[in-house]
Write an enzyme that holds these catalytic residues in place. Structure first.
Site, PDB file in Angstrom:
ATOM      1  N   TRP A 278      -3.036  -2.837  -1.529  1.00  0.00           N
ATOM      2  CA  TRP A 278      -2.845  -4.290  -1.672  1.00  0.00           C
ATOM      3  C   TRP A 278      -3.753  -4.897  -0.615  1.00  0.00           C
ATOM      4  O   TRP A 278      -3.525  -4.742   0.582  1.00  0.00           O
ATOM      5  CB  TRP A 278      -1.384  -4.655  -1.418  1.00  0.00           C
ATOM      6  CG  TRP A 278      -1.023  -6.067  -1.740  1.00  0.00           C
ATOM      7  CD1 TRP A 278      -0.685  -6.560  -2.963  1.00  0.00           C
ATOM      8  CD2 TRP A 278      -0.923  -7.165  -0.825  1.00  0.00           C
ATOM      9  NE1 TRP A 278      -0.391  -7.893  -2.869  1.00  0.00           N
ATOM     10  CE2 TRP A 278      -0.525  -8.297  -1.572  1.00  0.00           C
ATOM     11  CE3 TRP A 278      -1.122  -7.312   0.541  1.00  0.00           C
ATOM     12  CZ2 TRP A 278      -0.325  -9.542  -0.996  1.00  0.00           C
ATOM     13  CZ3 TRP A 278      -0.934  -8.555   1.123  1.00  0.00           C
ATOM     14  CH2 TRP A 278      -0.542  -9.647   0.350  1.00  0.00           C
TER      15      TRP A 278
ATOM     16  N   HIS B  51      15.681 -39.471  -5.906  1.00  0.00           N
ATOM     17  CA  HIS B  51      14.900 -39.951  -4.753  1.00  0.00           C
ATOM     18  C   HIS B  51      13.432 -39.524  -4.850  1.00  0.00           C
ATOM     19  O   HIS B  51      12.746 -39.488  -3.831  1.00  0.00           O
ATOM     20  CB  HIS B  51      15.520 -39.456  -3.446  1.00  0.00           C
ATOM     21  CG  HIS B  51      16.921 -39.951  -3.243  1.00  0.00           C
ATOM     22  ND1 HIS B  51      17.224 -41.282  -3.123  1.00  0.00           N
ATOM     23  CD2 HIS B  51      18.106 -39.296  -3.176  1.00  0.00           C
ATOM     24  CE1 HIS B  51      18.537 -41.422  -2.975  1.00  0.00           C
ATOM     25  NE2 HIS B  51      19.096 -40.219  -3.010  1.00  0.00           N
TER      26      HIS B  51
ATOM     27  N   CYS C 228       0.838  -1.181   0.000  1.00  0.00           N
ATOM     28  CA  CYS C 228       0.000   0.000   0.000  1.00  0.00           C
ATOM     29  C   CYS C 228       0.888   1.251   0.000  1.00  0.00           C
ATOM     30  O   CYS C 228       1.937   1.266   0.618  1.00  0.00           O
ATOM     31  CB  CYS C 228      -0.957   0.073   1.180  1.00  0.00           C
ATOM     32  SG  CYS C 228      -2.056  -1.327   1.327  1.00  0.00           S
TER      33      CYS C 228
ATOM     34  N   ARG D 190       4.123  -0.878  -4.604  1.00  0.00           N
ATOM     35  CA  ARG D 190       3.880  -1.359  -3.239  1.00  0.00           C
ATOM     36  C   ARG D 190       2.538  -2.077  -3.120  1.00  0.00           C
ATOM     37  O   ARG D 190       2.320  -2.830  -2.158  1.00  0.00           O
ATOM     38  CB  ARG D 190       3.905  -0.175  -2.264  1.00  0.00           C
ATOM     39  CG  ARG D 190       5.224   0.547  -2.229  1.00  0.00           C
ATOM     40  CD  ARG D 190       5.114   1.769  -1.363  1.00  0.00           C
ATOM     41  NE  ARG D 190       4.849   1.408   0.018  1.00  0.00           N
ATOM     42  CZ  ARG D 190       5.787   1.173   0.908  1.00  0.00           C
ATOM     43  NH1 ARG D 190       7.053   1.277   0.569  1.00  0.00           N
ATOM     44  NH2 ARG D 190       5.483   0.851   2.132  1.00  0.00           N
TER      45      ARG D 190
ATOM     46  N   LYS E  93      12.099 -16.747  -8.911  1.00  0.00           N
ATOM     47  CA  LYS E  93      11.997 -15.605  -9.845  1.00  0.00           C
ATOM     48  C   LYS E  93      11.059 -15.957 -10.992  1.00  0.00           C
ATOM     49  O   LYS E  93      10.221 -15.160 -11.380  1.00  0.00           O
ATOM     50  CB  LYS E  93      13.403 -15.281 -10.364  1.00  0.00           C
ATOM     51  CG  LYS E  93      13.619 -13.885 -10.788  1.00  0.00           C
ATOM     52  CD  LYS E  93      14.147 -12.981  -9.692  1.00  0.00           C
ATOM     53  CE  LYS E  93      13.275 -12.973  -8.483  1.00  0.00           C
ATOM     54  NZ  LYS E  93      13.851 -12.389  -7.317  1.00  0.00           N
TER      55      LYS E  93
ATOM     56  N   GLU F 262       7.390 -16.042  -9.700  1.00  0.00           N
ATOM     57  CA  GLU F 262       6.890 -14.708  -9.322  1.00  0.00           C
ATOM     58  C   GLU F 262       6.433 -13.902 -10.525  1.00  0.00           C
ATOM     59  O   GLU F 262       5.397 -13.273 -10.481  1.00  0.00           O
ATOM     60  CB  GLU F 262       8.014 -13.891  -8.661  1.00  0.00           C
ATOM     61  CG  GLU F 262       8.230 -14.084  -7.213  1.00  0.00           C
ATOM     62  CD  GLU F 262       9.310 -13.133  -6.700  1.00  0.00           C
ATOM     63  OE1 GLU F 262       9.001 -12.350  -5.798  1.00  0.00           O
ATOM     64  OE2 GLU F 262      10.453 -13.166  -7.190  1.00  0.00           O
TER      65      GLU F 262
ATOM     66  N   GLU G 284      16.326 -19.732  -5.792  1.00  0.00           N
ATOM     67  CA  GLU G 284      16.056 -18.345  -6.176  1.00  0.00           C
ATOM     68  C   GLU G 284      15.644 -18.275  -7.651  1.00  0.00           C
ATOM     69  O   GLU G 284      14.741 -17.499  -8.015  1.00  0.00           O
ATOM     70  CB  GLU G 284      17.287 -17.471  -5.887  1.00  0.00           C
ATOM     71  CG  GLU G 284      17.256 -16.068  -6.456  1.00  0.00           C
ATOM     72  CD  GLU G 284      16.102 -15.188  -5.960  1.00  0.00           C
ATOM     73  OE1 GLU G 284      15.396 -15.575  -5.012  1.00  0.00           O
ATOM     74  OE2 GLU G 284      15.894 -14.119  -6.555  1.00  0.00           O
TER      75      GLU G 284
ATOM     76  N   ASN H 293      -2.038   2.508   5.783  1.00  0.00           N
ATOM     77  CA  ASN H 293      -1.254   1.294   5.530  1.00  0.00           C
ATOM     78  C   ASN H 293      -1.135   0.568   6.860  1.00  0.00           C
ATOM     79  O   ASN H 293      -0.920   1.210   7.891  1.00  0.00           O
ATOM     80  CB  ASN H 293       0.171   1.625   5.082  1.00  0.00           C
ATOM     81  CG  ASN H 293       0.216   2.244   3.710  1.00  0.00           C
ATOM     82  OD1 ASN H 293      -0.785   2.273   3.013  1.00  0.00           O
ATOM     83  ND2 ASN H 293       1.384   2.740   3.338  1.00  0.00           N
ATOM     84  N   GLY H 294      -1.193  -0.768   6.836  1.00  0.00           N
ATOM     85  CA  GLY H 294      -1.025  -1.518   8.076  1.00  0.00           C
ATOM     86  C   GLY H 294      -2.299  -2.255   8.431  1.00  0.00           C
ATOM     87  O   GLY H 294      -3.198  -2.413   7.588  1.00  0.00           O
TER      88      GLY H 294
ATOM     89  N   LYS I  14       5.583  -5.298  -3.186  1.00  0.00           N
ATOM     90  CA  LYS I  14       7.025  -5.203  -2.961  1.00  0.00           C
ATOM     91  C   LYS I  14       7.403  -5.413  -1.502  1.00  0.00           C
ATOM     92  O   LYS I  14       8.328  -6.135  -1.197  1.00  0.00           O
ATOM     93  CB  LYS I  14       7.510  -3.832  -3.443  1.00  0.00           C
ATOM     94  CG  LYS I  14       9.003  -3.608  -3.302  1.00  0.00           C
ATOM     95  CD  LYS I  14       9.784  -4.422  -4.293  1.00  0.00           C
ATOM     96  CE  LYS I  14      11.273  -4.225  -4.197  1.00  0.00           C
ATOM     97  NZ  LYS I  14      12.006  -5.369  -4.751  1.00  0.00           N
TER      98      LYS I  14
HETATM   99  C1  G6P Z   1       7.806  -9.858  -0.727  1.00  0.00           C
HETATM  100  C2  G6P Z   1       8.280  -9.728  -2.174  1.00  0.00           C
HETATM  101  C3  G6P Z   1       9.525 -10.577  -2.376  1.00  0.00           C
HETATM  102  C4  G6P Z   1      10.593 -10.194  -1.351  1.00  0.00           C
HETATM  103  C5  G6P Z   1      10.061 -10.354   0.078  1.00  0.00           C
HETATM  104  C6  G6P Z   1      11.030  -9.846   1.140  1.00  0.00           C
HETATM  105  O1  G6P Z   1       7.288 -11.122  -0.512  1.00  0.00           O
HETATM  106  O2  G6P Z   1       7.269 -10.129  -3.079  1.00  0.00           O
HETATM  107  O3  G6P Z   1      10.027 -10.357  -3.682  1.00  0.00           O
HETATM  108  O4  G6P Z   1      11.728 -10.985  -1.539  1.00  0.00           O
HETATM  109  O5  G6P Z   1       8.866  -9.592   0.203  1.00  0.00           O
HETATM  110  O6  G6P Z   1      11.167  -8.450   1.027  1.00  0.00           O
HETATM  111  P1  G6P Z   1      12.285  -7.640   1.799  1.00  0.00           P
HETATM  112  O7  G6P Z   1      11.988  -6.206   1.508  1.00  0.00           O
HETATM  113  O8  G6P Z   1      12.153  -7.959   3.257  1.00  0.00           O
HETATM  114  O9  G6P Z   1      13.605  -8.079   1.258  1.00  0.00           O
END
Ligand code: G6P
Length: 609
Positions: A74, A507, A2, A27, A488, A491, A484, A100-101, A604
């Site tokens: 969000w 396995h 947000c 955000r 990616k 996502e 990772e 926000n929150g 984000k």
């Molecule tokens: C969210 C994002 C991820 C990110 C994670 C941690 O889930 O979608 O892409 O890696 O937060 O974010 P941070 O700001 O704590 O690294």
């Protein structure tokens, strides 16, 4: 998660609000809204499900005002809808609030306010705030800041808020508790936002509110105070980053720009921290001397999403270079399992934004139990950075795209520096220290070489993008890279991707291998090369397709395609092996027509539980 913007001054607020919201859209982006007060004080609200562009299209022609607030959402409480979008108002349409929150006692407050006559029109926790502030103002002439302060005393939860009152159009009241609020100082105009990204085009002079603080903001200045009405003095600071850091800079997407910024980001993370004379690293912010560091017997790393995977790479580096047991765990799991906190364990919290609520809660839990926590954080002065006892700032620059790339890479660099520092205090030889120092210095050049293969990787991505799923495998150092890489791809392209240790394939998951499930295999030229090649043979024998990411191309019978990466030192190879996987995910997402910078359902920084 947000975004909040606010403006008060002589100009039309809507222009700033819409542009600010666009800059904060990363955000949260499922609904957006604005509220403005004209000179006469009439409150106008426009809000809609969808993106900021949908809001701009929905705005009536005569939507003007010189005081205003805006929000991009969000969803947490209530689905994305016009009614649930912020701003929320009281029944008299006098007060408008963006938030926000999470208000944890919203149900209880809603019941009480309903009994007193309030009629709720959304499912959000935020609407409670609008009615609550209105109730405290009553019919009288009370000051908005006093009413907000009194209302917040009844609230349990986290918030960053901005509130306007149509009866007091000369002010906006903002407050912070767990969700950031920054004031921007202009010439006879003032701004506020949840993130400096919304402000940099208008001012570089900012004031960060602390948790538990409020501010009354007028066109000619501001006053900050605590929930007990005690005035606090906050000095403005200057935003370091250039305005251009917040733009796409000619790239089609922020994600591609941020992938290409990695050589420069790595240089900044390393800057001033390598000590060639003693073959070690200087980390001024650790707040731990050599004797204290020697007493550490274990390292526990905590983060969420990509930060957690970067922590896995960090744990490998610390174990290899310093020979101290190290382990990474999702902060979101750790905080709920009543963790044992040990005096000789060093806890490290990783977060790009420094706002992720699960990571912050893990830090608070460790500190409450007397543990010591370092932060590996990108955003200077963020909640997690402030909560930690010391740490390493990444200096990677603002990361706007939801999927993390340059902050991920800089985090691994920060861990390499920590591991080197630790190692040289323990048993890492000067020769090995020098080996790592010179390999770190060469990394930006190595990353540039990989980025030059952008076009070839785009062609490969187009070949692999239309599969229903993909397997990612790596052994030991390669396994966090596989995780990772799979993250990616999921996502941003929404292609199902699974990461497995290469050693575990036989396995179980080997049963899945078929021409329809290609494998991305990490094949570094290290002591496990033969084992990795054997695994490739097992996949090919089951008609699987293999895309190898390697230092040397495997024989044609073992891999259908190969992306070559330059060789670093074995401990640092994972960082380079990851770079082509970022490009692969990016180009697969583009080939599939995805919204690369704003993937569905994500945000984000996740500032809620
Ligand atoms: C969210 C994002 C991820 C990110 C994670 C941690 O889930 O979608 O892409 O890696 O937060 O974010 P941070 O700001 O704590 O690294």
């Amino acid at each position: 998660m947000c975004g909040i913007v606010a403006y008060i001054g002589p100009k039309d607020a809507t222009t700033f609000l819409l542009e600010g919201l666009q800059r904060l859209e990363y955000r949260g982006y499922d609904s957006a809204g604005v509220a403005v007060l004209g000179k006469s004080g009439a409150l106008k609200v426009c809000k809609t499900k969808g993106r900021v562009a949908d809001l701009a299209a929905a705005l009536p022609a005569r939507f003007k005002g010189t005081t205003g607030i805006g929000h991009t959402r969000w969803a947490t409480h209530g689905e994305p809808s016009d009614a649930n979008a912020h701003p929320h108002t009281d029944n008299a349409e006098r007060i408008a609030v963006v938030h926000n929150g999470i208000i944890e006692n919203a149900d209880e407050l809603r019941a009480k306010l309903t009994a007193e006559g309030a009629v709720f029109r959304s499912e959000t926790d935020t609407e409670v705030l609008a009615h609550l502030v209105a109730a405290h103002l009553g019919d009288g002439e009370g000051q908005l800041e006093d009413a907000v302060r009194a209302a917040l005393k009844l609230v349990v939860g986290t918030y960053g808020i901005a509130v306007v009152d149509s009866a007091q159009p000369d002010r906006i009241v903002v407050a912070r508790n767990g969700s950031p609020i920054v004031l921007g100082l202009g010439e006879k105009e003032m701004f506020a936002a949840s993130d400096v990204a919304a402000l940099v085009r208008y001012t570089r002079q900012v004031v960060h509110l602390e948790d538990g603080e409020l501010a009354v903001v007028r066109a000619d200045g501001f006053r900050t105070f605590t929930e007990d009405a005690r005035t606090v003095t906050r000095q403005p600071s200057t935003v370091d980053w250039e305005v251009g850091s917040y733009d796409t800079g000619g790239y089609e997407h922020y994600l591609l720009k941020e992938i290409h910024e990695q050589p420069a980001a790595v240089e900044r993370t390393l800057s001033g921290r390598l000590d060639e004379r003693f073959a070690t690293a200087h980390l001024g912010g650790l707040n731990l001397d050599a004797r204290e560091l020697r007493e550490i017997r274990r390292v526990k790393i905590l983060g969420c999403g990509s930060a957690y995977y970067a922590g896995e790479m960090g744990a490998q580096l610390i174990e290899e270079l310093a020979r101290i047991p190290a382990h990474s765990e999702p902060a979101s799991e750790f905080r709920y399992r009543n963790p044992v906190i040990e005096a000789d364990t060093l806890y490290v919290a990783v977060s790009q934004s420094g706002e992720t609520y699960d990571t912050l809660a893990a830090v608070q839990e460790i500190k409450r139990k007397g543990g010591r926590v370092l932060g590996v954080v990108n955003t200077v002065g963020s909640a997690i950075a402030r909560e930690c006892d010391g740490g390493i700032y990444l200096h990677a620059g603002p990361e706007i795209s939801v999927a993390s790339t340059k902050a991920f890479t800089s985090t691994v660099i920060a861990f390499a520096l920590l591991a080197l520092h630790f190692g040289r205090i323990h048993d890492l030889s000067p020769a090995d220290g020098r080996r790592i120092v010179s390999a770190l210095k060469a990394l930006p050049g190595h990353i540039r070489q990989i980025l030059e293969q952008d076009e070839e990787i785009a062609e490969l991505a187009a070949k692999y993008a239309d599969n229903a799923g993909m397997m990612f495998i790596g052994r030991v150092r390669g396994y966090p890279v596989a995780r990772e890489g799979a993250q990616k791809l999921k996502e941003i392209s929404y292609v199902h991707a699974e990461a497995y240790p290469a050693s575990e394939l036989k396995h179980g998951p080997l049963a899945l291998i078929s021409p329809e499930l290609p494998t991305v295999a990490l094949v570094p030229d290290d002591e496990l090369l033969d084992k990795n090649l054997t695994t490739l043979g097992e996949i090919k024998a089951r008609s699987g397709r293999v895309l190898a990411v390697a230092h040397r191309a495997p024989e044609a019978k073992l891999a259908d395609h190969c992306i070559l990466v330059p060789k670093s030192e074995p401990e640092l190879d994972p960082l380079l092996l990851n770079i082509p996987l970022q490009l692969l995910a990016y180009h697969a997402a583009v080939a599939l027509g995805r919204d690369v910078d704003k993937p569905r359902n994500l945000a984000k920084s996740v500032t809620v539980e």
